[in-house]
Design an enzyme around this catalytic site. Structure first.
Site, PDB file in Angstrom:
ATOM      1  CG  ASP A 149      -1.964   1.423   0.956  1.00 56.62           C
ATOM      2  OD1 ASP A 149      -2.685   1.900   0.216  1.00 56.62           O
ATOM      3  OD2 ASP A 149      -1.715   2.113   2.876  1.00 56.62           O
ATOM      4  CE  LYS A 150       0.301   7.617  -2.443  1.00 58.35           C
ATOM      5  NZ  LYS A 150       0.221   8.270  -1.172  1.00 58.35           N
TER       6      LYS A 150
END
Length: 655
Positions: free
Chosen positions: A347-348
């Site tokens: 995930d960023k």
């Protein structure tokens, strides 16, 4: 906490009174074996004297083994203990008392040393139980009272004196200090903590900024703290961590399940072969006693003791080592699977990036003075509650060392476009091109070109207009973690081939961050259900995949992955429950360590299986052909068991 610890000790391997008692009995077995042998060889005394020594040796050597074998028989099964007792009884039957006593001595000694070695791994887990102090200073009606931590209740206020352990999970409501969180999160440096304004409504633990919360067992710095208790002792992060790590033995790894299946048919097969070998005298020219002796020797050689302990010892050691470094691995399955991963999806926000937007560019235009420009932006943005506005105001204050003078007013949010306000009786607009167009403010091609360049590099850009013309541009960006690039480089070095970022942000943002930190691929514009589809496609392409996220927002995608890894799990109950692997700290740099440990554990498991099976494969034919005796078979048999356990314990020193 004490109750938990006692339970874990009570249910320890084999439920024996203590490992010291077992070792003492094994040594007594050896003493009486030696006594009987010396009397038989060196002193002229009646045969029953040396025999008595062997019988006493049998008692001490077979005591604990017989208890375990009888339990298994009552449950309708046979195990290795039964095979050893059968072998010793057979040796006594053919008047080979010394060999039978030697078998029981070495087997019971091996058992005791094996339990001691395994307990070393378990004690490193149980040591977590010592983190929590036994008492707390309860603040009530202006006075302090020392109480047991089990008597604390939610919303109690406790005082934590300087350089003492914190007695409960909670939020700081008075005081500031640096706190050593290494026992829980593995962080090497103390973390600065400060108080949070406390109202009548008790805040939710998971929703509080981590700079305000403290955990049981962490160590306060040089200042006194008042802490509002938000979790009971049994629900604290350290208690849950201990329980989860202690439960790993019930979660068998694929290799453990395979060896268990193998043992199920292998032990009866060994018994059948041994029974047949007892009647070898009917086919070859030898006595019944010789055939029985050979059968007993084969029984010892074929017993899969080393195989039975090879995987559990490695799994337990690996998980214990991870726990010491603030990483919770939930069982052998997660440990083994993580060691097989070559593709990781990230995930960023908050994982590869800081999770907080930062002011990245301030570009005054049309001869606007920079100082006046940032003051104008600060005055307007400080009136807005939007997260981006708060981030911009905060960074302008810290970067330019200026404060709000309350010259702006009449701020209004324009949905999907930006904000407008009044500053020195003139209109101010901060937002996108649509906002400018609706306010009839000209946006020329030069400005559009500057914006596109910033957008291409992953920035969120806002136009600032004042007195009906463009005053400049500002941009913000969720910047990569400082350690992200070096972490990804380390992951490549240990064999991770593909690293993909899954983000709901614009593709340009994903591409820009991927380029900065060295990702293989970035996929943007993804809704939560799109992330699930992305994981499905990656599983089809790569077979196995790990997903790294916060364990909450990414729950559906993480649940679908081969191994789910949650960061910052110390403050999140959901992450602790749902993830296969939980990094207790919010530090992505722990990832190479845990993957490296998993790979080392997998290597050790393979080594142990080859050692244990190799000894059986070599020893069984040798005993069938009569090339070795019971004593030598026992030495090799028990030796291989100790070798695999000691090999597994190497994982406790993995770095």
């Amino acid at each position: 906490m004490l109750e938990q610890k006692e339970e874990s000790q009570t249910s320890s391997h084999h439920s024996l009174p203590s490992n010291k008692t077992e070792l003492f009995f094994a040594l007594l077995c050896g003493v009486f074996l030696l006594q009987g042998f010396l009397i038989e060889q060196l002193v002229v005394l009646p045969t029953w004297v040396s025999l008595l020594g062997y019988i006493i040796s049998y008692f001490f050597g077979g005591y604990f083994i017989s208890i375990e074998a009888s339990k298994k028989i009552i449950q309708g099964g046979f195990d290795i203990d039964f095979l050893m007792i059968a072998a010793a009884a057979g040796a006594a039957y053919i008047d080979k008392w010394p060999e039978g006593a030697l078998l029981l001595f070495l087997f019971s000694l091996g058992h005791a040393l094996e339990h001691y070695a395994m307990d070393k791994a378990k004690k490193s887990i149980e040591a977590l139980g010592e983190l929590s102090p036994k008492t707390a200073l309860l603040k009530k009606e202006g006075s302090l009272k020392e109480v047991a931590i089990k008597d604390l209740r939610i919303n109690d206020i406790i005082v934590v004196k300087p350089n003492t352990k914190i007695a409960a999970d909670g939020v700081i409501i008075n005081g500031s200090s640096s706190v050593n969180q290494a026992p829980i999160t593995g962080e090497s440096m103390p973390v600065d903590k400060t108080f949070m304004e406390y109202g009548t409504n008790s805040p939710s633990f998971d929703e509080i900024d981590k700079k305000h919360i403290v955990f049981t067992g962490t160590i306060n710095g040089d200042s006194s703290l008042d802490v509002l208790v938000l979790k009971l002792s049994k629900d604290s992060t350290v208690s849950r961590l201990i329980k989860m790590v202690s439960d790993v033995e019930t979660q068998k790894s694929p290799t453990q399940r395979l060896t268990k299946k193998f043992e199920k048919w292998y032990v009866p097969l060994v018994i059948l072969v041994v029974v047949l070998l007892c009647f070898a005298y009917l086919i070859i020219d030898e006595s019944f006693n010789s055939s029985l002796y050979r059968a007993i020797t084969v029984l010892v050689a074929a017993s899969p003791c080393a195989l039975a302990i090879s995987t559990p010892s490695a799994v337990l050691s690996g998980i214990a080592r991870a726990a010491q470094k603030g990483v919770l691995i939930k069982g052998g399955k997660a440990l083994e699977r993580l060691g097989e991963i070559t593709t990781i999806a990230f995930d960023k926000t908050g994982t590869l990036t800081e999770g907080k937007p930062k002011l990245t560019h301030v570009i005054p235009l049309n001869d606007f003075n920079e100082k006046d420009f940032v003051q104008l932006v600060l005055e307007v943005e400080s009136l807005s509650n939007h997260p981006l506005a708060k981030a911009i105001a905060k960074d302008i204050k810290s970067q330019y060392h200026i404060e709000v003078t309350n010259k702006a007013s009449e701020v209004n949010a324009v949905q999907g476009k930006g904000i407008q306000a009044t500053y020195h009786r003139e209109k101010v607009f901060i937002g996108n091109r649509s906002l400018m167009e609706s306010a009839a403010i000209e946006v020329d091609q030069v400005l559009i070109s500057k914006m596109e360049q910033l957008l291409k590099n992953g920035h969120t850009v806002m136009i600032v207009a004042y007195k009906n013309k463009v005053a400049g541009l500002i941009s913000v960006m969720d910047t990569p973690r400082k350690t992200a690039a070096s972490t990804l480089k380390s992951l490549k070095e240990i064999g991770i081939k593909r690293m993909i970022m899954l983000t709901g942000d614009h593709q340009n943002v994903g591409d820009a961050i991927a380029k900065q930190i060295g990702l293989t691929e970035a996929r943007g514009n993804l809704l939560p259900e799109d992330k699930v589809d992305a994981i499905k496609s990656l599983l089809v392409r790569d077979g196995k995949i790990a997903m790294v996220g916060d364990g909450v927002n990414d729950a559906p995608a993480m649940a679908l992955s081969t191994v789910s890894i949650a960061m910052g799990a110390a403050g999140s109950d959901v992450a602790l429950e749902t993830a296969d692997v939980a990094l207790m700290s919010d530090r992505i740099e722990n990832l190479p360590f845990v993957i490296g440990l998993s790979r080392a554990s997998k290597r050790v498991i393979k080594q142990n299986i080859w050692i244990s099976l190799g000894v059986v494969v070599l020893l069984v034919p040798a005993t069938i052909l009569g090339l070795t005796n019971i004593g030598l078979a026992v030495v090799f048999h028990e030796g291989s068991t100790l070798v695999v356990v000691l090999n597994a314990l190497r994982l406790l020193r993995f770095k």
